[in-house]
Write an enzyme that holds these catalytic residues in place. Structure first.
Site, PDB file in Angstrom:
ATOM      1  CE  LYS A   1       3.400  11.109   6.957  1.00  0.00           C
ATOM      2  NZ  LYS A   1       3.541  10.987   5.539  1.00  0.00           N
TER       3      LYS A   1
ATOM      4  CE  LYS B   1      10.033   4.287   5.768  1.00  0.00           C
ATOM      5  NZ  LYS B   1       9.723   4.198   4.355  1.00  0.00           N
TER       6      LYS B   1
ATOM      7  CE  LYS C   1       9.313  13.453   2.053  1.00  0.00           C
ATOM      8  NZ  LYS C   1       9.257  12.395   1.070  1.00  0.00           N
TER       9      LYS C   1
HETATM   10  P1  TYM Z   1       6.451   5.527   1.672  1.00  0.00           P
HETATM   11  O1  TYM Z   1       7.653   4.679   1.410  1.00  0.00           O
HETATM   12  O2  TYM Z   1       6.609   6.769   2.442  1.00  0.00           O
HETATM   13  O3  TYM Z   1       5.361   4.668   2.412  1.00  0.00           O
HETATM   14  C1  TYM Z   1       4.927   3.410   1.933  1.00  0.00           C
HETATM   15  C2  TYM Z   1       3.442   3.245   2.160  1.00  0.00           C
HETATM   16  O4  TYM Z   1       3.126   3.356   3.552  1.00  0.00           O
HETATM   17  C3  TYM Z   1       2.063   4.266   3.730  1.00  0.00           C
HETATM   18  N1  TYM Z   1       2.202   4.918   5.049  1.00  0.00           N
HETATM   19  C4  TYM Z   1       1.240   4.962   5.988  1.00  0.00           C
HETATM   20  N2  TYM Z   1      -0.020   4.501   6.009  1.00  0.00           N
HETATM   21  C5  TYM Z   1      -0.745   4.696   7.141  1.00  0.00           C
HETATM   22  N3  TYM Z   1      -0.253   5.340   8.228  1.00  0.00           N
HETATM   23  C6  TYM Z   1       1.003   5.812   8.259  1.00  0.00           C
HETATM   24  N4  TYM Z   1       1.482   6.419   9.340  1.00  0.00           N
HETATM   25  C7  TYM Z   1       1.818   5.650   7.093  1.00  0.00           C
HETATM   26  N5  TYM Z   1       3.085   6.006   6.777  1.00  0.00           N
HETATM   27  C8  TYM Z   1       3.298   5.549   5.520  1.00  0.00           C
HETATM   28  C9  TYM Z   1       2.207   5.251   2.592  1.00  0.00           C
HETATM   29  O5  TYM Z   1       0.996   5.920   2.342  1.00  0.00           O
HETATM   30  C10 TYM Z   1       2.612   4.349   1.463  1.00  0.00           C
HETATM   31  O6  TYM Z   1       1.496   3.745   0.854  1.00  0.00           O
HETATM   32  N6  TYM Z   1       5.556   8.006  -2.537  1.00  0.00           N
HETATM   33  C11 TYM Z   1       5.432   6.678  -1.932  1.00  0.00           C
HETATM   34  C12 TYM Z   1       6.210   5.607  -2.663  1.00  0.00           C
HETATM   35  C13 TYM Z   1       5.832   5.453  -4.093  1.00  0.00           C
HETATM   36  C14 TYM Z   1       4.606   4.968  -4.601  1.00  0.00           C
HETATM   37  C15 TYM Z   1       4.744   4.979  -6.024  1.00  0.00           C
HETATM   38  C16 TYM Z   1       3.424   4.538  -4.016  1.00  0.00           C
HETATM   39  C17 TYM Z   1       6.636   5.736  -5.151  1.00  0.00           C
HETATM   40  N7  TYM Z   1       5.979   5.460  -6.318  1.00  0.00           N
HETATM   41  C18 TYM Z   1       3.694   4.554  -6.848  1.00  0.00           C
HETATM   42  C19 TYM Z   1       2.391   4.118  -4.847  1.00  0.00           C
HETATM   43  C20 TYM Z   1       2.536   4.124  -6.260  1.00  0.00           C
HETATM   44  C21 TYM Z   1       5.996   6.800  -0.523  1.00  0.00           C
HETATM   45  O7  TYM Z   1       6.741   7.648  -0.210  1.00  0.00           O
HETATM   46  O8  TYM Z   1       5.687   5.789   0.293  1.00  0.00           O
END
Ligand code: TYM
Length: 334
Positions: free
Chosen positions: A197, A200, A114
């Site tokens: 992957k 967004k 990022k």
């Molecule tokens: P975020 O919002 O980017 O994504 C949410 C969840 O979706 C999963 N994910 C994917 N899994 C498989 N293939 C993909 N292409 C793909 N893109 C996204 C992510 O792995 C995630 O599980 N940092 C986290 C949010 C967060 C969080 C937490 C998660 C904040 N605090 C505490 C767990 C526990 C995030 O950015 O997710």
């Protein structure tokens, strides 16, 4: 004995979650609420690391909540809340920051990616400390398992390290959580660049399937998904990442093992296969979209559900923070 606890979060960074979010995480959240004590939240504190406009943030937070309920999160069985409603998250993040090394934080690959995108000096400090806030989210609820996609592995490693370090320095305080990652869906690929992957921030909207997408455009995207040379529908992650990605998607939605799908499409070519994948995805997402749209027509009800979730989450957070403050040596509040 109490059921093991799961906790996970998702950022409200778009007007719709994408198929990677759904298959990689949210679908497991829905399944786990049957057998686990489940806490799920919308990570709005994390979302402000990239400075959305206030109107955008408000809208996306509500839309995200509606989509999670729409996807099957049951407010009776799960505690679903908005991260910023539980003020303790920020407090615990600070305390954990004071127990994290600069080098340890600087190693996080998501930060490196990022900050490369925003430029090293213009990336906000929040992006740097992002994984520490994530650790606070998890440790606050004494979670046993954290259902996430594969891209979160490193953040969970850091979380475990911070929990162990804190326990060693200040006495037993936090449960050390384990990731819950399903191999088949840990990385759903971009439709146009299947080795990357689905994300967004993908370079082309054609690569992403949104959960809220209408059937017409969704079908088109899948029909135009990059497939690989040859015409055989076989899983081969290295040589046929595009076909493999679509096979995985079809397999998880239908519960059909990949070898069975390979046999079904033998000799039929990519066209027939993609047509079926599109129908399977459309059928699976339609009820989620409809329930989400319905919920969004009743904002008051949505806010009521989120308030109830925040109250339940706050009760747990208060308890953890009393322990943390005491162990670290803060005087009790007069
Ligand atoms: P975020 O919002 O980017 O994504 C949410 C969840 O979706 C999963 N994910 C994917 N899994 C498989 N293939 C993909 N292409 C793909 N893109 C996204 C992510 O792995 C995630 O599980 N940092 C986290 C949010 C967060 C969080 C937490 C998660 C904040 N605090 C505490 C767990 C526990 C995030 O950015 O997710």
């Amino acid at each position: 004995m109490a059921s093991p606890r799961v906790l996970s979060g998702i950022q409200p960074t778009g007007d719709s979650f994408h198929l990677g979010n759904y298959l990689g995480a949210v679908r497991q959240w829905v399944a786990l609420q049957e057998t686990h004590d489940a806490f799920y939240f919308i990570a709005d504190l994390h979302a402000i690391t990239v400075n959305p406009s206030p109107a955008e943030l408000r809208r996306r937070t509500r839309v995200s909540a509606a989509q999670l309920f729409g996807a099957g999160i049951d407010p009776e069985r799960s505690t679903l809340f908005v991260q910023s409603h539980v003020r303790e998250h920020s407090e615990l993040a600070w305390i954990l920051m004071c127990n994290t090394g600069m080098g340890e934080a600087a190693r996080m690959t998501q930060f490196k990616d990022k900050s490369a995108k925003y430029g090293e000096t213009s990336a906000g400090v929040g992006l740097f400390t992002y994984p520490i806030l994530q650790a606070a989210d998890i440790l606050m609820y004494q979670a046993d398992y954290v259902p996430v996609g594969g891209d979160q592995k490193q953040h969970l490693e850091l979380t475990r390290d911070l929990a162990q370090r804190f326990n060693a320095r200040y006495g037993e305080t936090f449960n050390v959580p384990a990731p819950y990652i399903l191999k088949e869906v840990e990385k759903i690929g971009d439709l146009q660049e299947p080795l990357a992957k689905m994300s967004k921030s993908s370079s082309s909207p054609q690569g992403i399937i949104e959960v809220m997408e209408e059937p017409g455009p969704l079908r088109k995207k899948i029909m135009r998904a990059v497939t690989d040379t040859g015409s055989e529908v076989v899983a081969d992650p290295e040589n046929k990442p595009g076909v493999t990605n679509l096979l995985r998607i079809q397999s998880v939605f239908t519960g059909t093992p990949i070898p069975e799908l390979e046999a079904r499409y033998a000799g039929l070519g990519y066209g027939a296969f993609k047509k079926d994948v599109a129908e399977v995805v459309i059928e699976a997402l339609a009820p989620i979209r409809e329930r989400t749209e319905k919920l969004l027509t009743n904002e008051a009800e949505l806010d009521r559900l989120l308030a109830a979730g925040a109250a339940r989450a706050s009760a747990v957070a208060r308890e953890t923070m009393e322990l943390v403050r005491d162990h670290i040596g803060f005087l009790p509040k007069p």
